[in-house]
Design a protein around this motif. Structure first.
Motif, PDB file in Angstrom:
ATOM      1  N   UNK A  32       8.270   4.368   1.617  1.00 41.51           N
ATOM      2  CA  UNK A  32       8.813   3.018   1.722  1.00 41.51           C
ATOM      3  C   UNK A  32       9.888   2.888   0.648  1.00 41.51           C
ATOM      4  N   UNK A  94       7.670   3.778  -2.597  1.00 39.04           N
ATOM      5  CA  UNK A  94       6.213   3.883  -2.655  1.00 39.04           C
ATOM      6  C   UNK A  94       5.734   4.767  -1.518  1.00 39.04           C
ATOM      7  N   UNK A  95       4.563   5.321  -1.708  1.00 36.33           N
ATOM      8  CA  UNK A  95       3.870   5.991  -0.623  1.00 36.33           C
ATOM      9  C   UNK A  95       3.369   4.907   0.323  1.00 36.33           C
ATOM     10  N   UNK A  96       3.300   5.184   1.598  1.00 35.49           N
ATOM     11  CA  UNK A  96       2.784   4.195   2.540  1.00 35.49           C
ATOM     12  C   UNK A  96       1.301   3.974   2.281  1.00 35.49           C
ATOM     13  N   UNK A  97       0.870   2.716   2.292  1.00 34.72           N
ATOM     14  CA  UNK A  97      -0.531   2.450   2.002  1.00 34.72           C
ATOM     15  C   UNK A  97      -0.916   0.998   2.076  1.00 34.72           C
ATOM     16  N   UNK A 101      -0.597   1.003  -2.789  1.00 34.10           N
ATOM     17  CA  UNK A 101       0.109   1.975  -3.608  1.00 34.10           C
ATOM     18  C   UNK A 101       1.144   1.306  -4.493  1.00 34.10           C
ATOM     19  N   UNK A 102       1.274   1.759  -5.740  1.00 36.83           N
ATOM     20  CA  UNK A 102       2.297   1.168  -6.611  1.00 36.83           C
ATOM     21  C   UNK A 102       3.692   1.561  -6.169  1.00 36.83           C
TER      22      UNK A 102
END
Lengths: 114, 111
Positions: A32, A94-97, A101-102
């Motif tokens: 993201x 950010x990582x997708x989550x 996720x921070x």
């Protein structure tokens, strides 16, 4: 490890001129991506975010636009800058989550409009 | 209505004087709370993630704690290099990939 690059670090532009700020992420895929503006005393304002190529969400009506031509590249643009576009612009990934996720930020671009 | 409120806005400490920063939030079904440190002219640097009430995380002189309504960032025996603005953030209530940030606490540690 993942890194995020933003450039330029500082930019001085006349009113009415175009703008292009670029952000790239390395070491991850399908992140993201986010563009923020930070004004003194007003905190971080989310401008755009993207969950994939050509998938852009705009948060605030304004004189700016964003594009994501490649998976790890995010570009902030304007056709004609206004005085009110001055500020500190930050890109983040950010990582997708689903928000678990921070976000991780670049070092920003200080934009001054004359 | 602000989802995240940080206090105080600014805090001045003497070196070695421990204190705490507060981050209160109004979101329900918290999916995480994040603390960041921001130095002047730089982007925020991620410090901690807290996911559930009672959780604690530590890094050097910093310890973050979480309750059902707020989080504290405890600074023990701070040094001048701990001077920075500390931001907290929570996931947006809409369930998207967005975060909502507080306005931050500007910490100054005098030698």
């Amino acid at each position: 490890s993942q890194t995020i690059h933003q450039w330029p670090a500082t930019l001085v532009q006349p009113v009415g001129s175009p703008l292009s700020l670029e952000c790239t992420v390395e070491g991850t895929s399908n992140p993201n991506l986010y563009w923020y503006r930070q004004a003194a005393g007003r905190g971080l304002q989310l401008l755009f975010y993207s969950i994939g190529i050509d998938q852009i969400s705009s948060e605030v009506p304004q004189n700016l636009s964003a594009s994501r031509p490649q998976d790890r590249q995010f570009i902030l643009s304007s056709k004609k800058l206004l005085l009110s576009d001055s500020g500190f612009y930050l890109c983040a990934w950010s990582v997708k989550g689903q928000g678990y996720q921070p976000q991780h930020f670049g070092d920003g671009t200080r934009l001054s409009i004359l | 209505e602000d989802q995240v409120t940080q206090s105080p806005e600014a805090l001045r400490l003497q070196e070695g004087e421990s204190s705490s920063l507060n981050c209160s939030y109004t979101v329900s079904g918290l999916r995480g709370l994040f603390w960041y440190r921001q130095d002047p002219g730089k982007g925020p640097e991620f410090l901690f993630t807290l996911y559930s009430a009672g959780e604690e995380k530590e890094k050097e002189r910093l310890k973050a704690t979480l309750t059902k309504k707020e989080s504290f960032l405890h600074i023990t025996a701070p040094k001048p290099e701990d001077s920075a603005t500390y931001l907290c953030a929570v996931p947006d209530q809409g369930g998207s990939e967005k975060l909502v940030f507080g306005k931050g606490t500007k910490l100054t540690v005098n030698p």
